[in-house]
Design an enzyme around this catalytic site. Structure first.
Site, PDB file in Angstrom:
ATOM      1  CG  LEU A 105      -1.855   1.166   1.393  1.00 40.08           C
ATOM      2  CD1 LEU A 105      -2.866   1.185   0.274  1.00 40.08           C
ATOM      3  CD2 LEU A 105      -2.526   1.113   2.743  1.00 40.08           C
ATOM      4  CG  ASP A 106      -0.542   4.500   0.327  1.00 40.99           C
ATOM      5  OD1 ASP A 106      -1.232   4.383  -0.685  1.00 40.99           O
ATOM      6  OD2 ASP A 106      -1.000   4.777   1.442  1.00 40.99           O
ATOM      7  CD  GLU A 107       5.649   0.373   1.757  1.00 38.62           C
ATOM      8  OE1 GLU A 107       6.346  -0.568   1.326  1.00 38.62           O
ATOM      9  OE2 GLU A 107       5.452   0.606   2.961  1.00 38.62           O
TER      10      GLU A 107
END
Lengths: 277, 277, 277, 277
Positions: free
Chosen positions: C221-223
């Site tokens: 997530l979000d990486e």
């Protein structure tokens, strides 16, 4: 004709501006600049007023206290040169910028001394006529080192202690001793990249913007109230070392911007946040 | 509970904030947001106050007038949906941005109609349910064209006329008819590159930053009071056409930012300058 | 005369530019734009070349492969309209911006369809003539919901899937299905404020700048690799909701900037980072 | 192992990159960084290449000349400390920044001397160990003053002459003497506010952004090729003097950025524009 700055931090209720300005009007004080803010989260009212005129500070303080709710915090600050002690380690960019501004009296403040845990910056500081204290930390416990440093600092009775890239972590005892009076420049866009080697972290994450953050120091590393932040774009061609170089310029600008605001008494605290007037 | 915005523009003298807030306090009005400014060049005082409470506007206006110096300008504005007429030519980026914000009711305002001297944007505007008037200028004198346009505009009784890349110069008569109510977006960082083809001018000069300027329109081309400006970096690899493309994004953002400020009654005029509260 | 873009990603060694440009020269291809980068961490060489001329792509590909080291990755991309499927939820600002650009054919791309887990944006999308699919998630397992969505998406055979504020977390299976082809806009300056309610987090931390990040989606997530970031200053007077509003404008700009770069084949991947040519 | 930078400026034609890199490859030189640009207005090709390896410069120059069209301009620059002479008047911010960078050897360059038409900065410069020459202009003709200055400058044989807020206009003869070697910082966002008192002009116009411009000096005041520009937002509360203060920080940053680019041989000239690699 004298100038005062009045800072008010009190529980919010109707009529506060009216009550404060009534007192100023009756004391014949002219409002030069005025700013207010209500923090609706905490229901507190903040006001910063610059006035011109002649008044007895103590009487003014008493009148304001009488007019405002209990638990009000009122400060009347007369214009005067503030005193700074700067802590640094080996990097020169932030210190250099402060030293030039100090040398040419850009601010209504003076750097009383620079304290460092290395000798690197000694020659430069002394050339510009500012006392330099090398307090090497080798062979000393953190507490001992800080105690010597605190004694030195206290000898100058500074208004603020400025960490211009001081690369040692301070103990809670030291931080408490100068509560809300230590300003740090962190070399990242907080809260991204807390802790060590933020430019390495930024490079590894592949960010396209890096930043710097000036903040008050409290007991939680890199978590004190933020005063100023700024950023600079980076790209894939810059490695961690290039980013560190690019970051230096904004670090020094952000630290100077934050100090200017503080020295003009434009920064108030609301919990862990700053209000900048 | 109602919200008002009070705008005051008056000669500066001691006690103005006190006198104004006294009236608000006695009327039981709660100040939600307050901003002041003294223009030391003109010695005039400006104040914007957002209040909550119930009050008779006429009485409030009278009381404020009685309390303030002569030649004071006081406006009490009740929150209400403002009306806009948009003028455009062929470019879609500014109009498109306004239309999307209007469609989703982002602002406390509505676009009543779009008027254009071309048909290019007609289909888009009509799809979103907004009246579109194509007023082609061919075969018409400038005065005739503007008279038809003014009649159309007046039919909607708008608070503001927005030039969203309207590429025809307006006559002084037209500008005066909507004094301080026409907002334009100029595709350069004024006062650089006044007039036609600013991106070509910018390219020829080899600038490293281009900009956009939202301003009120007065009778001197591109010289009205500036509301908002923004910039974007460019480099040698971008020709005039690339710069124009890069500029579109900031043009639309700057125009929208300016409109937001105007619709919230945050923009006051002091001579040829704006005060933004 | 045709235009190609050639992307090369190969182990670094001496003479690579020479070997590549020799082939282009012998094929009579004119280099219009050329960019190179060596990632010294991974010791890989990246090159993007725009050429004009006539050439058999297969032969060119073979010649390049023969000239370059093994483990080289070579892509020859002919200019052509790319296809996008957009996923959205209820927020209109990013979708609105994409839809306007699509309507006026600003990019060499087309939005084939919009898929949403709500009906909120349906009317707007349909007014502009783009297919809208409401795939409500209620009563469906995440896997079932995604399977229907994937089938729909695959029906359009898009080059990229754009998450224009799509507020549901995607499963690893879905992400893998469209590897390096899903672009997301995250409403914070990553890696600050990963996860939910970044503006609330930003407000609570008292930051002075907020940001937005366009990135490829991978399984963490979000990486995923960051493509573009941008920021906007905020101050103490803005609460979490004000920050969210202020953030919308940069979210939409950053997403559009990232898409423009991707659609022009200017984004290459090096591990978890992007190289932007 | 030595590093070279090769700058090529020649008429555009097919195969240039191939011909140049072929020579480098056969000389066993490793390309570390490479950038190209074709100015389609003038049909000239620009290339900057950083190489590592061992080569006879003269032979390399000859080979490149033989391989490239006539009217090619080829420069091979070996890494070496460049020499600067700085001209200043009374303002300290730009000079101070340069002096700190020089003191700590941030750049591959050295300030040989500072020349000023006032004594104001003398003490500061001397404290940091740099020769300071006060060349007061009173009672001297412009030509006489410049001749003494030129003789002084020539004694240091500098690569560049840096105007760090040197507030006297230079004659065409002086400018020609150091053609493309004089760098100035202008305290406005050129071409806005050419000439004297740009901050006063900016204040009078009511701009919302001010800027600074570093440029090469040619014979037309403030019209030489622009190297770097930067801006800072201002608002109605800042008068001309406040703007001047706010501008100082960007003036010094922009001048330093421009110098860094020049010292790394990243700036090429194409007519009155710069190409920044």
């Amino acid at each position: 004709m004298v100038s005062f700055t009045i800072l008010v931090d009190c529980p919010d209720e109707k009529g506060l501006i009216y009550r404060i300005t009534r007192i100023l009007y009756h004391r014949q004080l002219n409002i030069v600049e005025n700013s207010e803010f209500v923090d609706s989260n905490t229901n507190r009212f903040f006001m910063r007023t610059e006035v011109e005129g002649i008044a007895d500070e103590n009487i003014l303080q008493e009148e304001l206290e009488a007019a405002l709710p209990s638990k009000s915090y009122i400060r009347i600050i007369t214009a005067g040169r503030k005193k700074l002690v700067v802590l640094a380690t080996r990097e020169n960019h932030c210190l250099g910028d402060l030293m030039v501004r100090n040398h040419f009296k850009e601010w209504n403040a003076e750097i009383c001394a620079v304290i460092s845990n290395h000798h690197t910056l000694e020659d430069f500081v002394k050339r510009l006529g500012i006392p330099f204290h090398a307090l090497l930390s080798e062979g000393k416990s953190r507490d001992d080192h800080e105690q010597v440093m605190a004694a030195l600092i206290d000898g100058y009775n500074p208004d603020y202690v400025v960490l211009a890239k001081y690369m040692r972590i301070l103990t809670p005892a030291f931080v408490e001793r100068y509560q809300n009076r230590i300003i740090n420049i962190h070399h990242s866009f907080l809260p991204a990249f807390v802790g060590a080697q933020p430019y390495r972290q930024a490079y590894d994450r592949g960010v396209k913007i890096i930043g710097a953050t000036a903040h008050f120091v409290n007991n939680n590393l890199d978590e004190g109230p933020i005063i100023c932040q700024s950023v600079v774009p980076v790209d894939h061609s810059q490695n961690a070392s290039d980013m560190a170089k690019a970051g230096k310029d904004i670090e020094k600008m952000v630290l100077s911007q934050a100090l200017k605001l503080i020295l003009e008494d434009r920064v108030m605290l609301s919990g862990n946040k700053t209000i900048i007037f």
